[in-house]
Design an enzyme around this catalytic site. Structure first.
Site, PDB file in Angstrom:
ATOM      1  N   ASP A 130       0.869  -1.173   0.000  1.00  0.00           N
ATOM      2  CA  ASP A 130       0.000   0.000   0.000  1.00  0.00           C
ATOM      3  C   ASP A 130       0.910   1.227   0.000  1.00  0.00           C
ATOM      4  OD1 ASP A 130      -2.733   1.259   0.449  1.00  0.00           O
ATOM      5  OD2 ASP A 130      -1.577   2.092   2.122  1.00  0.00           O
ATOM      6  N   HIS A 143      -2.862  15.056  -9.808  1.00  0.00           N
ATOM      7  CA  HIS A 143      -3.113  13.674 -10.221  1.00  0.00           C
ATOM      8  C   HIS A 143      -2.134  13.176 -11.281  1.00  0.00           C
ATOM      9  CE1 HIS A 143      -6.710  12.901  -7.842  1.00  0.00           C
ATOM     10  NE2 HIS A 143      -6.983  14.190  -8.024  1.00  0.00           N
ATOM     11  N   ASP A 147      -0.302   9.759 -10.858  1.00  0.00           N
ATOM     12  CA  ASP A 147      -0.326   8.696 -11.865  1.00  0.00           C
ATOM     13  C   ASP A 147       1.089   8.212 -12.179  1.00  0.00           C
ATOM     14  OD1 ASP A 147      -3.060   8.814 -12.002  1.00  0.00           O
ATOM     15  OD2 ASP A 147      -3.131   9.786 -13.970  1.00  0.00           O
ATOM     16  N   GLU A 174      -4.252   2.610  -4.691  1.00  0.00           N
ATOM     17  CA  GLU A 174      -2.795   2.622  -4.549  1.00  0.00           C
ATOM     18  C   GLU A 174      -2.276   1.342  -3.903  1.00  0.00           C
ATOM     19  OE1 GLU A 174      -4.422   4.266  -0.739  1.00  0.00           O
ATOM     20  OE2 GLU A 174      -4.912   4.546  -2.831  1.00  0.00           O
TER      21      GLU A 174
END
Length: 189
Positions: A130, A143, A147, A174
């Site tokens: 994670d 973002h 990404d 994620e």
């Protein structure tokens, strides 16, 4: 293939083509039309579908008539459709199994692969990763940067997975998973 005579005795509309083993087979490698005078006459046509060219077909017929040229062109056009279907099927399979952003397996195909190994009796080591504080990365840098972090994480996990004969997947958001066949929790650590 060899052109055959039609009922009218010519090669017009309704011409018949006899199929069978060729009298002679020539391998053409890196065909160069400038050097065409040395060896068999080769007719080359693009294999297309619409405006996309998928390759070329090269044929060395016993003659270089207009009928032979037309046939090679037709074969090139006709092969384009089936090749386009192959490309579409491969792309559909890729989209169904691979996460579009990270290029690792989607969750369901990942689970299916692990289940297959288990059904074969192989122990499987699993690692769940994670990315901590990922929301803060998105909030602070946008973002697009988030990404890029996900893509880099997927690439790294895919390399690790390949090095141990395993697979990497995106569990969600994620979260990533790594499966290693013939492995135990001790090996996974």
């Amino acid at each position: 293939w060899r052109p055959g005579a039609s009922a009218e005795g010519g090669l017009g509309a309704g011409a018949a083509f006899a199929c069978g083993p060729p009298d002679e087979v020539h391998t053409v490698e890196d065909y160069d039309p400038v050097d065409a005078g040395h060896g068999p006459t080769v007719l080359v046509a693009p294999i297309t579908y619409g405006t996309v060219e998928y390759g070329q077909i090269a044929v060395a017929p016993s003659d270089r008539s207009d009928a032979s040229r037309s046939l090679v062109d037709l074969v090139g056009r006709e092969l384009g459709g089936p090749l386009r279907m192959v490309v579409l099927v491969e792309e559909t399979e890729r989209l169904a199994t691979e996460d579009g952003l990270t290029r690792v397996l989607r969750r369901a195909p990942f689970v299916m692969r692990v289940e297959q190994w288990l059904a074969e009796g192989d122990p499987v080591g699993l690692v769940l990763l994670d990315l901590d504080h990922f929301k803060q990365v998105n909030d602070a840098f946008g973002h697009a940067v988030g990404d890029r972090v996900l893509v880099a994480s997927g690439e790294l996990l895919a390399r690790v997975a390949r090095s141990v004969g395993g697979v990497a997947g995106r569990w969600g958001g994620e979260e990533f998973v790594l499966a290693m066949p013939r492995s135990t929790s001790a090996t996974a650590e």
